[in-house]
Design a protein around this motif. Sequence first.
Motif, PDB file in Angstrom:
ATOM      1  N   TYR A 189       8.147   0.782  -7.602  1.00 20.33           N
ATOM      2  CA  TYR A 189       8.390   0.445  -6.323  1.00 20.33           C
ATOM      3  C   TYR A 189       8.982   1.250  -5.760  1.00 20.33           C
ATOM      4  O   TYR A 189       9.857   2.451  -7.063  1.00 20.33           O
ATOM      5  N   THR A 222       1.034   3.073  -0.268  1.00 18.27           N
ATOM      6  CA  THR A 222       1.625   2.417   0.473  1.00 18.27           C
ATOM      7  C   THR A 222       1.828   1.093   0.844  1.00 18.27           C
ATOM      8  O   THR A 222       2.505  -0.202   1.469  1.00 18.27           O
ATOM      9  N   ASP A 223       1.180   0.429  -0.677  1.00 20.40           N
ATOM     10  CA  ASP A 223       1.137  -0.656  -0.878  1.00 20.40           C
ATOM     11  C   ASP A 223       3.090  -1.216  -2.356  1.00 20.40           C
ATOM     12  O   ASP A 223       3.548  -2.260  -2.570  1.00 20.40           O
ATOM     13  N   ARG A 224       3.548   0.069  -2.152  1.00 18.24           N
ATOM     14  CA  ARG A 224       4.625  -0.033  -2.981  1.00 18.24           C
ATOM     15  C   ARG A 224       6.183   0.825  -2.127  1.00 18.24           C
ATOM     16  O   ARG A 224       6.231   1.264  -3.922  1.00 18.24           O
ATOM     17  N   GLU A 257      -1.215  -1.554   9.964  1.00 19.96           N
ATOM     18  CA  GLU A 257      -1.272  -2.729   8.624  1.00 19.96           C
ATOM     19  C   GLU A 257      -0.633  -1.662   7.107  1.00 19.96           C
ATOM     20  O   GLU A 257       1.153  -1.899   6.817  1.00 19.96           O
ATOM     21  N   GLU A 258      -0.860  -0.217   7.556  1.00 18.12           N
ATOM     22  CA  GLU A 258      -0.012   0.192   6.210  1.00 18.12           C
ATOM     23  C   GLU A 258       1.513   0.628   6.705  1.00 18.12           C
ATOM     24  O   GLU A 258       2.334   0.154   6.102  1.00 18.12           O
ATOM     25  N   LYS A 261       3.323  -2.813   5.538  1.00 19.72           N
ATOM     26  CA  LYS A 261       4.061  -2.506   4.694  1.00 19.72           C
ATOM     27  C   LYS A 261       5.007  -1.588   4.717  1.00 19.72           C
ATOM     28  O   LYS A 261       5.790  -2.169   3.838  1.00 19.72           O
ATOM     29  N   SER A 265       6.523  -5.144   5.420  1.00 20.68           N
ATOM     30  CA  SER A 265       6.459  -6.570   4.324  1.00 20.68           C
ATOM     31  C   SER A 265       6.672  -6.148   2.661  1.00 20.68           C
ATOM     32  O   SER A 265       6.553  -6.507   2.031  1.00 20.68           O
ATOM     33  N   ASN A 266       6.441  -4.523   2.155  1.00 19.82           N
ATOM     34  CA  ASN A 266       6.743  -4.640   0.878  1.00 19.82           C
ATOM     35  C   ASN A 266       8.236  -4.667   0.430  1.00 19.82           C
ATOM     36  O   ASN A 266       8.181  -5.783  -0.503  1.00 19.82           O
TER      37      ASN A 266
END
Length: 273
Positions: A189, A222-224, A257-258, A261, A265-266
């Motif tokens: 990440y 955006t997930d990490r 949502e992104e 994250k 949330s990430n």
Amino acid sequence: MIDSHVHFWNFDPIRDNWITEDMGIIRNDFTPNDISKTYNEIGITGCVAVQANQSETETEFLLGLASQNSIIKGIVGWTDLKADSLEERLNHWKSFPLIKGWRHILQAEQDDFILDDQFAKGVKTLNDFSYTYDLLCYHTQLKAINRLVDKLPNQLLVLDHCGKPDAKTQDLKAWDENIKTLAQNPNVYCKISGLLTEADWFNWTETEIFNCFDVIFKHFGTDRIMYGSDWPVVLVSKPYTDWFNLVNKYVSQFTEEEKMKVFSSNAKAFYKI
């Protein structure tokens, strides 16, 4: 929202000799009370306290602060990852669930330390205890970091401060290439933090910082990516809210949502908050 990267300390001019005279604004004590008002104004409800000193005393200090300040949701401490007694020490620290991971200040080490088999073995051991590891390095060390990460396919890792690119000169080509290689590891990440102190402290431009963000978001997605402030070090350049507003402006291009994250949330998932 979670601030994934803050420091607290009782300033000691000998121990904290990395805080030089030109960083006078942070040659003071910093506690959770000093940031709580800003957090309340912005809407940040938790933070991860990251070690700034290489000692187990530092880990105990952060645990003491956390016991009195519920804003601290996780701790990234220090223990000797090359010690023969590492598993024994990790078993000891496992009784303190607020400790989420560990860090060594690799930016102060040479490549032979980063590539040392005993060090890699120590980081690999963290996975057995469900701990994370924070990678702190300069952009010039990223080739060595990539070689280290190749040895750690199952270990959750996070790159602090975007790998400290040369935001001041904007010589970003080699950094971009190394970030691309690093991001190909799905267990890695990245924290968007610490960039103002890699730029011209008082004369950086939004474009210079956003050029660095472009690379990080291109490769990590955006997930990490997780938001961090590097407070109080950020104060050398600008107040906390200036950095937060800068990040917030950049991520306005993404969906709600992104953005959630990146800001929450990430970090919660990575550090098990």
